[in-house]
Design a protein around this motif. Structure first.
Motif, PDB file in Angstrom:
ATOM      1  N   THR A  70       0.836  -1.202   0.000  1.00 50.09           N
ATOM      2  CA  THR A  70       0.000   0.000   0.000  1.00 50.09           C
ATOM      3  C   THR A  70       0.868   1.248   0.000  1.00 50.09           C
ATOM      4  O   THR A  70       0.549   2.251  -0.664  1.00 50.09           O
ATOM      5  N   LEU A  73       2.072   1.988  -3.458  1.00 50.23           N
ATOM      6  CA  LEU A  73       1.073   2.716  -4.253  1.00 50.23           C
ATOM      7  C   LEU A  73       0.976   4.183  -3.826  1.00 50.23           C
ATOM      8  O   LEU A  73       0.632   5.039  -4.647  1.00 50.23           O
ATOM      9  N   PRO A  77       1.301   5.311  -7.693  1.00 52.07           N
ATOM     10  CA  PRO A  77      -0.060   4.759  -7.861  1.00 52.07           C
ATOM     11  C   PRO A  77      -0.221   3.829  -9.061  1.00 52.07           C
ATOM     12  O   PRO A  77      -1.198   3.081  -9.132  1.00 52.07           O
ATOM     13  N   GLU A  78       0.732   3.857  -9.998  1.00 55.11           N
ATOM     14  CA  GLU A  78       0.629   3.028 -11.196  1.00 55.11           C
ATOM     15  C   GLU A  78       1.564   1.816 -11.139  1.00 55.11           C
ATOM     16  O   GLU A  78       1.897   1.226 -12.169  1.00 55.11           O
ATOM     17  N   HIS A  79       1.982   1.434  -9.946  1.00 57.00           N
ATOM     18  CA  HIS A  79       2.892   0.298  -9.789  1.00 57.00           C
ATOM     19  C   HIS A  79       2.109  -0.995 -10.014  1.00 57.00           C
ATOM     20  O   HIS A  79       1.407  -1.487  -9.140  1.00 57.00           O
ATOM     21  N   LEU A  83      -0.068  -3.552  -7.425  1.00 49.61           N
ATOM     22  CA  LEU A  83      -1.516  -3.736  -7.579  1.00 49.61           C
ATOM     23  C   LEU A  83      -1.871  -5.216  -7.725  1.00 49.61           C
ATOM     24  O   LEU A  83      -2.810  -5.713  -7.095  1.00 49.61           O
TER      25      LEU A  83
END
Length: 245
Positions: A70, A73, A77-79, A83
């Motif tokens: 978390t 991210l 945020p685009e990892h 995800l």
């Protein structure tokens, strides 16, 4: 690298490289310590956070893994890999819809990510969302036409949706690659029954039992089709399978 970290304990890159090397040698606990050292020096080191999450996931420490990924991210945020693995954690926690959300987000950023798509398709299969699963398995089969799991699950989805011709095609293709796959032979027998092809079903069930004589479900079905046994012993496995389906 060990000499480097002893000479300069605050040399974060040396700790990180040592962690990667230990990881390659499957010394997972030692690798985790090095990534933790990196994070003590550089709390925003995304790669170290990622590996911390992955190693905790492999040890089934889900809370620690989720925290680390978390944080990945939070910084990126685009990892896609974070995800995808958060989706895996959600599945382990029984949170299917959340897992679907994570896998879908991963594909939003990388539509060609095979593992995320495979996880998404398998999740849909697990929750009997066969149309959704099939959409993704057909894409996956374009990436890997001879992938046994993709062929099998596509066949299962087609079968559940009543498309018996396409189900048969995928199961038969799988048997060309793995002739003794009993689950596939059993499904083809079930399709034969639905098409009123009794003799073909008998032949397929005999093939299953030649490979695995302890398959009580196939034995029960064969007894029923051949009608040779009066008052056969009940098959609890058959009853459970029938109920579940």
């Amino acid at each position: 690298y060990r000499d480097a970290v002893h000479a300069a304990p605050d040399f974060a890159q040396a700790h990180y490289n040592l962690g990667l090397l230990l990881l390659q040698h499957h010394q997972l606990s030692a690798a985790l310590i090095q990534f933790q050292n990196v994070l003590a020096l550089c709390p925003e080191h995304v790669d170290a956070l990622f590996y911390q999450g992955i190693l905790n996931l492999q040890s089934n420490n889900l809370f620690e893994a989720e925290q680390a990924l978390t944080m990945v991210l939070h910084f990126d945020p685009e990892h896609v890999l974070a995800l995808n693995n958060l989706g895996v954690i959600s599945l382990k926690k029984g949170q299917g819809q959340l897992a679907v959300d994570f896998f879908t987000r991963a594909l939003t950023f990388d539509n060609d990510h095979e593992e995320a798509r495979s996880n998404l398709a398998a999740t849909f299969i697990n929750y009997d969302r066969f149309e959704n699963a099939l959409t993704h398995y057909l894409i996956l089969l374009k990436m890997a036409p001879d992938h046994l799991e993709y062929l099998y699950n596509s066949g299962v989805a087609f079968m559940a949706l009543g498309n018996l011709n396409d189900a048969t095609h995928h199961f038969e293709r799988l048997l060309q690659l793995k002739p003794n796959d009993t689950a596939t032979l059993s499904n083809l027998a079930a399709i034969a029954l639905r098409l009123n092809e009794k003799e073909r079903a008998i032949t397929l069930l005999k093939q299953v039992l030649a490979i695995n004589s302890r398959d009580t479900i196939s034995q029960h079905m064969l007894n029923a089709l051949e009608g040779r046994i009066g008052n056969p012993v009940e098959s609890t496995a058959y009853a459970a399978n029938l109920f579940n389906n």
